[in-house]
Design an enzyme around this catalytic site. Structure first.
Site, short mmCIF file in Angstrom:
data_model
loop_
_atom_site.label_atom_id
_atom_site.label_comp_id
_atom_site.label_asym_id
_atom_site.label_seq_id
_atom_site.Cartn_x
_atom_site.Cartn_y
_atom_site.Cartn_z
N LYS A 116 0.84 -1.19 0.00
CA LYS A 116 0.00 0.00 0.00
C LYS A 116 0.88 1.24 0.00
O LYS A 116 1.89 1.30 0.71
CB LYS A 116 -0.91 -0.03 1.24
CG LYS A 116 -1.94 1.09 1.33
CD LYS A 116 -2.81 0.91 2.56
CE LYS A 116 -3.86 2.00 2.70
NZ LYS A 116 -4.72 1.78 3.89
N SER A 160 -9.37 1.72 2.94
CA SER A 160 -8.53 2.52 2.06
C SER A 160 -7.50 1.70 1.31
O SER A 160 -6.90 2.16 0.34
CB SER A 160 -7.81 3.60 2.89
OG SER A 160 -6.95 3.02 3.86
N SER A 169 -9.80 -0.58 7.04
CA SER A 169 -9.18 -0.53 5.72
C SER A 169 -8.54 -1.84 5.29
O SER A 169 -8.25 -2.02 4.11
CB SER A 169 -8.11 0.58 5.69
OG SER A 169 -8.70 1.83 5.91
#
Length: 603
Positions: free
Chosen positions: A81, A155, A179
């Site tokens: 990420k 996210s 997330s």
């Protein structure tokens, strides 16, 4: 339903190791095949930075001189990420105005590189890791692995989609409010949110620093747990990492699981989601579980504190450290954090006091069962609908996730089936902190009952050569370690769980040893004059057994006990010298009977 995608190679970790060891594939060949395969998914927009051959060459060269069997993740491709640092590759946190060029990789990334894993790219995310939907990125929305017109969840959007499409074996995300779980549920994969503070967050750009943790997306729960164990190394310079503790208890073959009552689920978007949740309950019951309805209201109240309380100030602090002006921040993120400055120090303390009270209530509820099971989120929305109503719909996605780190629980999201629109839906198993491995073991068993494919691919969910339970030892006890007796905490403090009550084979004499308190018995094998003695068998995490044995006083020791059903168990035995001054109590048949008669005599 659209036809599943077929990756060039099945990316399960053990399978890749077999191919490498047999000489049928090399990491360089695999990456070349993945390079070509991933170009078909530009409409999903999972990447912010896909590593070039030149950028990943150092990682390939690092494998030279190592055999595939020498590194647990040799040549295993993974994604990161883009709020987690990879040395020399820009970190953007989903914002075009930010380009941090890290001089070192995040601590967890370093552990995975040392294990032989190869990074493929940095993945798309809701900007500043603020959002659960995957549309709040300056680099464009990230589309669902099954249908690009629908949200991927966030996210950690790109990380989940990369795993679901078969672009990588696993991916790192972060999880502050959900997330690491919502994108897993919406893309039909596993999402593990470890215990807060278990993995180092050194090298992770903060979102809400006191609540941030690194999450793991994987094809199976056991692979997620494997990654967790490799990344779980102590970082002495990370003030947010916590010392490990044994779990409260293992999940045995029979267990209880808490579920919210139907009127507290609130599954209004997709009525069939309630049917999928009911099916999950049935699956768990078939695995030995017993459903128990719990009051979910205190969990929901805690969830509301995350964005309707002073913790939004912490997110604002993190953003202000990176940008200079509001116009550099995504409009939905600005709206989420609007008014954060209104909270005073008094508001912060009052919120903490309320959270402590809720924590007491929820811990009591969680303690009444072995695990808790909820939906991961109500269901997906289209990207257009999310952009049109970014605050309300995003808040709905966090209904079952926002409280988890505030209340300090571990959680894993598991595929739960498909909605009528052919998009995935998921459930979450959660429990006390440090129960990560136990949750993964049960999640794996549930996963295999629900589906036989991985993500949006045609890859079969193949049984792995792993134990059905976490690595454990069964220990038979016969005296002060029995449930309810003075030394039982030496078992429970190490996460042991009672498996069964049984008797030994009729080949033992039973003695009350001299001394005490605590009063202790001794078992001595006797082939010709033995009787059967009541014992309890406790299942203990393997890595806690050494400290347990170290505390056993002479003349007791650990050996093998024969049980009445013909099996053997590790248990307490007594050296012959312990018979001096001991009383033969074999006729009582067990310690409980003996202590009861002793109590009557003394009174």
């Amino acid at each position: 339903m659209k036809a599943p995608f077929t990756p060039p190679v099945r990316l399960d970790i053990d399978y890749l190791q077999e191919l490498y060891q047999a000489g049928e594939l090399t990491p360089r060949e695999l990456l070349g095949q993945l390079d070509e395969y991933q170009t078909a998914f530009a409409d999903r927009n999972p990447w912010i930075h896909y590593l070039t051959p030149e950028e990943r060459e150092p990682f390939l060269q690092a494998l030279e001189g190592h055999s595939p069997e020498s590194l647990p993740l040799y040549g295993v491709p993974f994604a990161i990420k883009d709020n987690v640092h990879l040395k020399g590759i820009p970190t953007t946190v989903g914002n075009r105005h930010i380009s941090i060029l890290p001089e070192a990789s995040a601590f967890v990334v370093e552990q995975l590189l040392a294990a032989g894993a190869i990074p493929v790219g940095k993945t798309n995310l809701d900007q500043f890791a603020t959002g659960l939907n995957g549309t709040r990125s300056d680099f464009g929305p990230c589309g669902n692995a099954f249908d690009a017109d629908w949200i991927s969840g966030g996210s950690s959007s790109g990380s989940a989609v990369a795993v679901a499409l078969g672009l990588v074996s696993f991916a790192l995300g972060t999880d502050t409010a959900g997330s690491g779980r919502v994108p897993a549920a919406l893309n039909h994969i596993i999402g593990l949110k470890p215990t807060l503070g278990r993995l180092s967050v050194d090298g992770v750009v903060p979102a809400c620093q006191s609540l941030d943790c690194v999450a793991i997306f994987a094809r199976t729960a056991l692979q997620a747990n494997q990654i967790l164990s490799l990344a779980d190394q102590r970082n002495p310079t990370d003030p947010w990492q916590r010392n490990s503790r044994p779990p409260r208890g293992l999940v045995s073959e029979t267990f209880s699981f808490g579920i919210p009552p139907a009127d507290q689920l609130g599954l209004t978007e997709y009525p069939e989601a309630k049917e999928l949740f009911d099916a999950t309950v049935e699956h768990l019951e078939a695995l030995g579980g017993r459903a128990v309805e719990i009051d979910f209201h205190p969990f929901s109240e805690a969830a509301a504190l995350l964005y309707k309380g002073p913790w939004v100030c912490e997110r604002q602090l993190a953003i202000r450290a990176l940008v200079n002006a509001p116009e550099q921040v995504h409009s939905a993120v600005v709206e989420v954090l609007a008014g954060s400055d209104k909270y005073s120090a008094g508001d912060t303390f009052n919120a903490q006091y309320r959270l402590a009270s809720l924590k007491q209530q929820t811990d009591r509820i969680v303690r009444s069962v072995d695990i808790v099971v909820t939906p991961t989120c109500p269901g997906p929305y289209t990207i257009n609908d999310m952009i049109a109503d970014p605050i309300v719909l995003n808040a709905r996605l966090g209904a079952f996730t926002n409280f988890m780190n505030l209340l300090d629980y571990a959680a894993v999201s598991v595929p739960g089936g498909f909605l009528e629109n052919n998009l995935p839906w998921g459930v979450t198993l959660f429990g006390f902190s440090w129960s990560d491995t136990e949750l993964c073991v049960l999640a794996d068993r549930l996963h295999r009952r629900v589906t036989n494919t991985i993500g949006a691919t045609s890859d079969a969910l193949i049984p792995e050569d792993r134990p059905r339970t976490a690595r454990t030892l069964d220990v038979a006890v016969c005296g002060a370690h029995l449930e309810g007796y003075p030394l039982n905490s030496q078992l429970t403090d190490r996460g042991a769980v009672l498996v069964r009550r049984i008797r030994t084979a009729p080949r033992y004499r039973f003695y009350a040893l001299a001394g005490g308190p605590p009063y202790r018995p001794g078992l001595v094998r006797s082939e010709h004059a033995g009787v059967a003695i009541e014992v309890e068998v406790w299942r203990m995490p393997e890595d806690r057994f050494g400290t347990f044995v170290a505390g056993i006083p002479h003349p007791l020791g650990i050996g093998q006990l024969e049980l009445e059903d013909g099996t053997w168990a590790t248990g307490f035995i007594c050296e012959p010298c312990g018979m001096e001054g001991a009383q033969d109590i074999s006729h009582t048949g067990g310690w409980r009977n003996y202590m009861a008669t002793r109590s009557v005599t003394e009174n």
